[in-house]
Design a protein around this motif. Sequence first.
Motif, PDB file in Angstrom:
ATOM      1  N   LEU A   1       0.828  -1.204   0.000  1.00 36.20           N
ATOM      2  CA  LEU A   1       0.000   0.000   0.000  1.00 36.20           C
ATOM      3  C   LEU A   1       0.863   1.255   0.000  1.00 36.20           C
ATOM      4  O   LEU A   1       0.550   2.237  -0.689  1.00 36.20           O
ATOM      5  N   LEU A   2       1.930   1.228   0.761  1.00 26.33           N
ATOM      6  CA  LEU A   2       2.838   2.369   0.793  1.00 26.33           C
ATOM      7  C   LEU A   2       3.482   2.582  -0.576  1.00 26.33           C
ATOM      8  O   LEU A   2       3.555   3.711  -1.064  1.00 26.33           O
TER       9      LEU A   2
ATOM     10  N   ARG B   1      -1.660   1.921  -9.661  1.00 23.58           N
ATOM     11  CA  ARG B   1      -2.743   1.088  -9.137  1.00 23.58           C
ATOM     12  C   ARG B   1      -2.222  -0.108  -8.358  1.00 23.58           C
ATOM     13  O   ARG B   1      -2.850  -0.589  -7.444  1.00 23.58           O
ATOM     14  N   HIS B   2      -1.099  -0.621  -8.761  1.00 20.91           N
ATOM     15  CA  HIS B   2      -0.540  -1.754  -8.038  1.00 20.91           C
ATOM     16  C   HIS B   2       0.983  -1.722  -8.107  1.00 20.91           C
ATOM     17  O   HIS B   2       1.563  -1.252  -9.066  1.00 20.91           O
ATOM     18  N   ALA B   3       1.574  -2.219  -7.059  1.00 18.32           N
ATOM     19  CA  ALA B   3       3.030  -2.359  -7.011  1.00 18.32           C
ATOM     20  C   ALA B   3       3.329  -3.850  -6.969  1.00 18.32           C
ATOM     21  O   ALA B   3       2.837  -4.552  -6.105  1.00 18.32           O
ATOM     22  N   SER B   4       4.103  -4.312  -7.899  1.00 14.37           N
ATOM     23  CA  SER B   4       4.332  -5.751  -7.991  1.00 14.37           C
ATOM     24  C   SER B   4       5.577  -6.201  -7.236  1.00 14.37           C
ATOM     25  O   SER B   4       5.934  -7.365  -7.291  1.00 14.37           O
ATOM     26  N   LEU B   5       6.247  -5.325  -6.525  1.00 13.94           N
ATOM     27  CA  LEU B   5       7.456  -5.711  -5.799  1.00 13.94           C
ATOM     28  C   LEU B   5       7.211  -6.851  -4.811  1.00 13.94           C
ATOM     29  O   LEU B   5       7.964  -7.826  -4.810  1.00 13.94           O
ATOM     30  N   PRO B   6       6.172  -6.789  -3.949  1.00 12.77           N
ATOM     31  CA  PRO B   6       5.959  -7.928  -3.033  1.00 12.77           C
ATOM     32  C   PRO B   6       5.709  -9.226  -3.787  1.00 12.77           C
ATOM     33  O   PRO B   6       6.154 -10.287  -3.351  1.00 12.77           O
ATOM     34  N   VAL B   7       5.042  -9.182  -4.915  1.00  8.89           N
ATOM     35  CA  VAL B   7       4.788 -10.388  -5.680  1.00  8.89           C
ATOM     36  C   VAL B   7       6.092 -10.950  -6.214  1.00  8.89           C
ATOM     37  O   VAL B   7       6.351 -12.148  -6.176  1.00  8.89           O
ATOM     38  N   VAL B   8       6.958 -10.077  -6.708  1.00  9.59           N
ATOM     39  CA  VAL B   8       8.243 -10.512  -7.230  1.00  9.59           C
ATOM     40  C   VAL B   8       9.116 -11.088  -6.128  1.00  9.59           C
ATOM     41  O   VAL B   8       9.769 -12.119  -6.298  1.00  9.59           O
ATOM     42  N   LEU B   9       9.109 -10.478  -4.966  1.00 12.47           N
ATOM     43  CA  LEU B   9       9.936 -10.937  -3.857  1.00 12.47           C
ATOM     44  C   LEU B   9       9.495 -12.290  -3.327  1.00 12.47           C
ATOM     45  O   LEU B   9      10.327 -13.118  -2.950  1.00 12.47           O
ATOM     46  N   PHE B  10       8.192 -12.524  -3.271  1.00 11.75           N
ATOM     47  CA  PHE B  10       7.689 -13.750  -2.662  1.00 11.75           C
ATOM     48  C   PHE B  10       7.387 -14.856  -3.653  1.00 11.75           C
ATOM     49  O   PHE B  10       7.025 -15.956  -3.265  1.00 11.75           O
ATOM     50  N   SER B  11       7.518 -14.614  -4.940  1.00 12.00           N
ATOM     51  CA  SER B  11       7.179 -15.650  -5.920  1.00 12.00           C
ATOM     52  C   SER B  11       8.345 -16.606  -6.159  1.00 12.00           C
ATOM     53  O   SER B  11       8.167 -17.651  -6.724  1.00 12.00           O
ATOM     54  N   GLY B  12       9.528 -16.225  -5.717  1.00 16.81           N
ATOM     55  CA  GLY B  12      10.670 -17.122  -5.815  1.00 16.81           C
ATOM     56  C   GLY B  12      11.313 -16.984  -7.117  1.00 16.81           C
ATOM     57  O   GLY B  12      12.040 -17.496  -7.778  1.00 16.81           O
TER      58      GLY B  12
END
Length: 61
Positions: free
Chosen positions: A41-42, A50-61
């Motif tokens: 959210l930050l 609308r969306h930041a994909s950094l957490p998805v990239v970090l946790f997707s392996g």
Amino acid sequence: MFALARGKAHTGAALDNPVLTTEGRVTLIDGLLAAAVLLGLLLNSLAGRRHASLPVVLFSG
């Protein structure tokens, strides 16, 4: 939330209660997930996207 997780795990270990010890681990995971959502959210608010994909990239392996 992290202090609550530590308290549950410590109390569970002191009482030799495996359920409370496991609940402490679950609460820790809940805190980590909440922190990841807040980070997303930050990033969204700072980037104005609308969306930041950094957490998805970090946790997707």
